[in-house]
Design an enzyme around this catalytic site. Structure first.
Site, PDB file in Angstrom:
ATOM      1  CB  SER A   1     -10.011  -6.056  -4.582  1.00 33.30           C
ATOM      2  OG  SER A   1      -9.623  -4.802  -4.145  1.00 33.30           O
TER       3      SER A   1
ATOM      4  CG  HIS B   1      -6.891  -7.722   0.034  1.00 36.83           C
ATOM      5  ND1 HIS B   1      -8.126  -8.295   0.151  1.00 36.83           N
ATOM      6  CD2 HIS B   1      -7.121  -6.481  -0.481  1.00 36.83           C
ATOM      7  CE1 HIS B   1      -9.056  -7.467  -0.268  1.00 36.83           C
ATOM      8  NE2 HIS B   1      -8.466  -6.351  -0.648  1.00 36.83           N
TER       9      HIS B   1
ATOM     10  CD  GLU C   1      -8.900 -11.649   2.214  1.00 37.97           C
ATOM     11  OE1 GLU C   1      -8.951 -10.693   1.410  1.00 37.97           O
ATOM     12  OE2 GLU C   1      -9.868 -12.413   2.385  1.00 37.97           O
TER      13      GLU C   1
ATOM     14  CG  ASN D   1     -13.207  -7.492  -1.694  1.00 41.47           C
ATOM     15  OD1 ASN D   1     -13.823  -6.763  -0.927  1.00 41.47           O
ATOM     16  ND2 ASN D   1     -11.970  -7.225  -2.077  1.00 41.47           N
TER      17      ASN D   1
HETATM   18  N1  CAA Z   1      -6.519   7.696   6.465  1.00 39.64           N
HETATM   19  C1  CAA Z   1      -6.104   7.671   7.746  1.00 39.64           C
HETATM   20  N2  CAA Z   1      -6.933   7.784   8.805  1.00 39.64           N
HETATM   21  C2  CAA Z   1      -8.238   7.957   8.546  1.00 39.64           C
HETATM   22  C3  CAA Z   1      -8.759   8.001   7.249  1.00 39.64           C
HETATM   23  C4  CAA Z   1      -7.827   7.873   6.160  1.00 39.64           C
HETATM   24  N3  CAA Z   1      -8.227   7.882   4.880  1.00 39.64           N
HETATM   25  N4  CAA Z   1     -10.102   8.161   7.315  1.00 39.64           N
HETATM   26  C5  CAA Z   1     -10.418   8.226   8.622  1.00 39.64           C
HETATM   27  N5  CAA Z   1      -9.292   8.096   9.378  1.00 39.64           N
HETATM   28  C6  CAA Z   1      -9.192   8.096  10.836  1.00 39.64           C
HETATM   29  C7  CAA Z   1      -9.654   9.418  11.420  1.00 39.64           C
HETATM   30  O1  CAA Z   1      -8.595  10.355  11.422  1.00 39.64           O
HETATM   31  C8  CAA Z   1     -10.061   9.011  12.837  1.00 39.64           C
HETATM   32  O2  CAA Z   1      -8.912   8.862  13.646  1.00 39.64           O
HETATM   33  P1  CAA Z   1      -8.954   9.110  15.259  1.00 39.64           P
HETATM   34  O3  CAA Z   1      -9.779   8.003  15.837  1.00 39.64           O
HETATM   35  O4  CAA Z   1      -7.530   9.032  15.649  1.00 39.64           O
HETATM   36  O5  CAA Z   1      -9.564  10.463  15.440  1.00 39.64           O
HETATM   37  C9  CAA Z   1     -10.644   7.600  12.640  1.00 39.64           C
HETATM   38  O6  CAA Z   1     -10.122   7.129  11.368  1.00 39.64           O
HETATM   39  C10 CAA Z   1     -12.158   7.619  12.585  1.00 39.64           C
HETATM   40  O7  CAA Z   1     -12.544   8.554  11.567  1.00 39.64           O
HETATM   41  P2  CAA Z   1     -13.792   9.537  11.646  1.00 39.64           P
HETATM   42  O8  CAA Z   1     -14.083   9.834  13.078  1.00 39.64           O
HETATM   43  O9  CAA Z   1     -13.548  10.685  10.734  1.00 39.64           O
HETATM   44  O10 CAA Z   1     -14.976   8.751  10.961  1.00 39.64           O
HETATM   45  P3  CAA Z   1     -15.590   7.320  11.290  1.00 39.64           P
HETATM   46  O11 CAA Z   1     -15.730   7.105  12.757  1.00 39.64           O
HETATM   47  O12 CAA Z   1     -16.780   7.186  10.421  1.00 39.64           O
HETATM   48  O13 CAA Z   1     -14.491   6.275  10.754  1.00 39.64           O
HETATM   49  C11 CAA Z   1     -13.856   4.831   9.032  1.00 39.64           C
HETATM   50  C12 CAA Z   1     -14.076   6.279   9.451  1.00 39.64           C
HETATM   51  C13 CAA Z   1     -12.723   4.206   9.839  1.00 39.64           C
HETATM   52  C14 CAA Z   1     -13.497   4.854   7.562  1.00 39.64           C
HETATM   53  C15 CAA Z   1     -15.204   4.040   9.292  1.00 39.64           C
HETATM   54  O14 CAA Z   1     -16.278   4.727   8.694  1.00 39.64           O
HETATM   55  C16 CAA Z   1     -15.170   2.642   8.767  1.00 39.64           C
HETATM   56  O15 CAA Z   1     -14.626   1.732   9.400  1.00 39.64           O
HETATM   57  N6  CAA Z   1     -15.776   2.426   7.574  1.00 39.64           N
HETATM   58  C17 CAA Z   1     -15.774   1.125   6.931  1.00 39.64           C
HETATM   59  C18 CAA Z   1     -14.409   0.859   6.332  1.00 39.64           C
HETATM   60  C19 CAA Z   1     -14.366  -0.450   5.616  1.00 39.64           C
HETATM   61  O16 CAA Z   1     -15.287  -1.236   5.590  1.00 39.64           O
HETATM   62  N7  CAA Z   1     -13.219  -0.697   4.983  1.00 39.64           N
HETATM   63  C20 CAA Z   1     -13.021  -1.857   4.173  1.00 39.64           C
HETATM   64  C21 CAA Z   1     -13.349  -1.480   2.749  1.00 39.64           C
HETATM   65  S1  CAA Z   1     -13.244  -2.888   1.684  1.00 39.64           S
HETATM   66  C22 CAA Z   1     -11.615  -3.064   1.405  1.00 39.64           C
HETATM   67  O17 CAA Z   1     -10.780  -2.291   1.791  1.00 39.64           O
HETATM   68  C23 CAA Z   1     -11.228  -4.264   0.595  1.00 39.64           C
HETATM   69  C24 CAA Z   1     -11.316  -4.137  -0.866  1.00 39.64           C
HETATM   70  O18 CAA Z   1     -10.564  -4.840  -1.538  1.00 39.64           O
HETATM   71  C25 CAA Z   1     -12.314  -3.302  -1.564  1.00 39.64           C
HETATM   72  P1  NAD Z   2      -6.663   4.198  -7.313  1.00 42.64           P
HETATM   73  O1  NAD Z   2      -7.397   4.385  -8.588  1.00 42.64           O
HETATM   74  O2  NAD Z   2      -6.901   5.142  -6.177  1.00 42.64           O
HETATM   75  O3  NAD Z   2      -5.075   4.211  -7.588  1.00 42.64           O
HETATM   76  C1  NAD Z   2      -4.434   3.448  -8.573  1.00 42.64           C
HETATM   77  C2  NAD Z   2      -3.102   4.134  -8.905  1.00 42.64           C
HETATM   78  O4  NAD Z   2      -2.326   3.275  -9.735  1.00 42.64           O
HETATM   79  C3  NAD Z   2      -3.285   5.458  -9.693  1.00 42.64           C
HETATM   80  O5  NAD Z   2      -2.586   6.504  -9.027  1.00 42.64           O
HETATM   81  C4  NAD Z   2      -2.656   5.154 -11.059  1.00 42.64           C
HETATM   82  O6  NAD Z   2      -2.002   6.289 -11.640  1.00 42.64           O
HETATM   83  C5  NAD Z   2      -1.656   4.073 -10.688  1.00 42.64           C
HETATM   84  N1  NAD Z   2      -1.225   3.229 -11.807  1.00 42.64           N
HETATM   85  C6  NAD Z   2      -2.003   2.714 -12.794  1.00 42.64           C
HETATM   86  N2  NAD Z   2      -1.228   1.974 -13.624  1.00 42.64           N
HETATM   87  C7  NAD Z   2       0.041   2.011 -13.145  1.00 42.64           C
HETATM   88  C8  NAD Z   2       1.293   1.441 -13.551  1.00 42.64           C
HETATM   89  N3  NAD Z   2       1.355   0.689 -14.651  1.00 42.64           N
HETATM   90  N4  NAD Z   2       2.397   1.704 -12.809  1.00 42.64           N
HETATM   91  C9  NAD Z   2       2.326   2.484 -11.704  1.00 42.64           C
HETATM   92  N5  NAD Z   2       1.166   3.068 -11.273  1.00 42.64           N
HETATM   93  C10 NAD Z   2       0.048   2.813 -11.973  1.00 42.64           C
HETATM   94  O7  NAD Z   2      -6.951   2.694  -6.859  1.00 42.64           O
HETATM   95  P2  NAD Z   2      -6.955   2.065  -5.373  1.00 42.64           P
HETATM   96  O8  NAD Z   2      -8.301   2.215  -4.794  1.00 42.64           O
HETATM   97  O9  NAD Z   2      -5.762   2.581  -4.638  1.00 42.64           O
HETATM   98  O10 NAD Z   2      -6.768   0.513  -5.717  1.00 42.64           O
HETATM   99  C11 NAD Z   2      -5.516  -0.019  -6.068  1.00 42.64           C
HETATM  100  C12 NAD Z   2      -5.538  -1.540  -5.926  1.00 42.64           C
HETATM  101  O11 NAD Z   2      -5.864  -1.878  -4.568  1.00 42.64           O
HETATM  102  C13 NAD Z   2      -6.564  -2.265  -6.812  1.00 42.64           C
HETATM  103  O12 NAD Z   2      -6.038  -3.515  -7.191  1.00 42.64           O
HETATM  104  C14 NAD Z   2      -7.740  -2.446  -5.858  1.00 42.64           C
HETATM  105  O13 NAD Z   2      -8.557  -3.520  -6.221  1.00 42.64           O
HETATM  106  C15 NAD Z   2      -7.000  -2.728  -4.555  1.00 42.64           C
HETATM  107  N6  NAD Z   2      -7.749  -2.442  -3.325  1.00 42.64           N
HETATM  108  C16 NAD Z   2      -8.588  -1.359  -3.282  1.00 42.64           C
HETATM  109  C17 NAD Z   2      -9.274  -1.097  -2.092  1.00 42.64           C
HETATM  110  C18 NAD Z   2     -10.194   0.092  -1.996  1.00 42.64           C
HETATM  111  O14 NAD Z   2     -10.976   0.170  -1.046  1.00 42.64           O
HETATM  112  N7  NAD Z   2     -10.140   1.041  -2.910  1.00 42.64           N
HETATM  113  C19 NAD Z   2      -9.070  -1.905  -0.971  1.00 42.64           C
HETATM  114  C20 NAD Z   2      -8.180  -2.987  -1.050  1.00 42.64           C
HETATM  115  C21 NAD Z   2      -7.531  -3.254  -2.241  1.00 42.64           C
END
Ligand code: CAA
Ligand code: NAD
Length: 283
Positions: free
Chosen positions: A119, A140, A152, A190
């Site tokens: 991330s 990403h 990304e 991020n």
């Molecule tokens: N896996 C697969 N499909 C999923 C799912 C999952 N974990 N969660 C929800 N869905 C699907 C549902 O089945 C549904 O599909 P249909 O349209 O075919 O029915 C669809 O997504 C919409 O779901 P819901 O109706 O249950 O709920 P919602 O309308 O609130 O949508 C959401 C859920 C898509 C997660 C929406 O809330 C959303 O876009 N949230 C923000 C997500 C976001 O910002 N993601 C980025 C996070 S940051 C990141 O990823 C980067 C990082 O490094 C941290």
């Molecule tokens: P998570 O905690 O759900 O899963 C991590 C998994 O990695 C666990 O099942 C753990 O057992 C496994 N693991 C740890 N050490 C390991 C090793 N040495 N070999 C094999 N498996 C190992 O975490 P997550 O949310 O899936 O995040 C995973 C990565 O993706 C992180 O780098 C995170 O920053 C990135 N990421 C997360 C998100 C998010 O929304 N959670 C979105 C984009 C990217």
């Protein structure tokens, strides 16, 4: 070079989603994790999502069966020996990622690309522990992977054009839209998202409003699909804290300091949805 066989390292919420989209797009996939229970949970989650898609009429039972037949589970990184591409999605810690990349560099074929779903961590630093920095890249995905359209793609300092082009083509095969980004703390996604989440946590910490009210403001007032605190729970509070630490250290600006409440929750083991408790409780 084209990629046909892929290993996804880490079967958590991101790894299982990444493995699912690769298998649905025709790739042979090995899903790897150090924990057996994580592999079983990851596979069960994929089966559940595919079954829901069958029930909605989005895919057939046959599509589901074919997707699952393309996937195998693995507890050993040695299995990367037969792969063209590895996508690492393990915990957001540099020391753990670099030890896995050293091992992958030893095991994977010379032509294989080693991608990380990090991330925020520097791709250049991860690449530097391998003997193939030109074949190391950031891929990403966003959470939930099957739903979110973006990949990304982050170039490390030494990532070759060929590696970038293969990953761009693979992203297209996965039906994703990719954006090219240079290696800088937090990349684009991020660098922008996490300071907003951290600020939302500060508003709770300073008693400005409850988590529910902060989320309602952002959901109904700004049309976000979910509020920032629910999103933080959904990402994982440990991951949110790691990203804020990378931004704080990497950019050296106090505006990125992680909120003490975020640190406290992570110390308590309140990691969000995956642990059952964060800003909200989950059954
Ligand atoms: N896996 C697969 N499909 C999923 C799912 C999952 N974990 N969660 C929800 N869905 C699907 C549902 O089945 C549904 O599909 P249909 O349209 O075919 O029915 C669809 O997504 C919409 O779901 P819901 O109706 O249950 O709920 P919602 O309308 O609130 O949508 C959401 C859920 C898509 C997660 C929406 O809330 C959303 O876009 N949230 C923000 C997500 C976001 O910002 N993601 C980025 C996070 S940051 C990141 O990823 C980067 C990082 O490094 C941290
Ligand atoms: P998570 O905690 O759900 O899963 C991590 C998994 O990695 C666990 O099942 C753990 O057992 C496994 N693991 C740890 N050490 C390991 C090793 N040495 N070999 C094999 N498996 C190992 O975490 P997550 O949310 O899936 O995040 C995973 C990565 O993706 C992180 O780098 C995170 O920053 C990135 N990421 C997360 C998100 C998010 O929304 N959670 C979105 C984009 C990217």
């Amino acid at each position: 070079m084209s990629a046909k066989k892929v290993m996804v390292v880490g079967a958590g919420q991101m790894g299982s989603g990444i493995a699912q989209v690769f298998a649905q797009s025709g790739f042979e996939v090995i899903l790897n994790d150090v924990k057996k229970e994580a592999l079983n949970k990851g596979k069960a989650h994929i089966e559940k999502i595919l079954s829901k898609d069958v029930a909605k009429g989005k895919i057939t039972e046959e599509n589901k069966a074919v997707t699952l037949s393309r996937m195998t589970l693995s507890s050993s990184l040695e299995d990367a020996a037969s792969c063209d591409l590895v996508v690492e999605a393990i915990v957001e810690k540099m020391d753990v990622k670099t030890s896995v990349f050293k091992e992958l560099d030893r095991v994977a074929p010379k032509h294989a690309i080693l991608a990380t779903n990090t991330s925020s961590l520097p791709i250049t630093e991860i690449a530097a522990v391998t003997n193939r920095p030109e074949k190391v890249i950031g891929m990403h995905f966003m959470n939930p992977v099957p739903v979110m359209k973006l990949v990304e793609i982050i170039r490390g300092l030494q990532t070759s054009d060929e590696t970038y082009e293969v990953i761009q083509a693979v992203s297209e095969q996965l039906n994703k839209t990719s954006v090219e980004v240079n290696d800088f703390p937090g990349f684009v996604s991020n660098r922008i998202l996490l300071p907003m989440i951290n600020e939302a946590i500060y508003t709770v910490y300073e008693g400005v409003a409850s988590p529910e009210d902060v989320d309602t403001v952002m959901q109904l007032g700004m049309n976000h699909p979910m509020g920032p605190l629910k999103l933080a729970d959904f990402i994982g509070l440990d991951t949110c804290l790691s990203i804020m630490e990378v931004l704080h250290e990497g950019l050296g600006d106090s505006k990125y300091r992680p909120c003490p409440l975020l640190r406290k929750y992570v110390k308590a083991g309140w990691l969000g949805k995956k642990s059952g408790r964060g800003f909200y409780e989950y059954s």
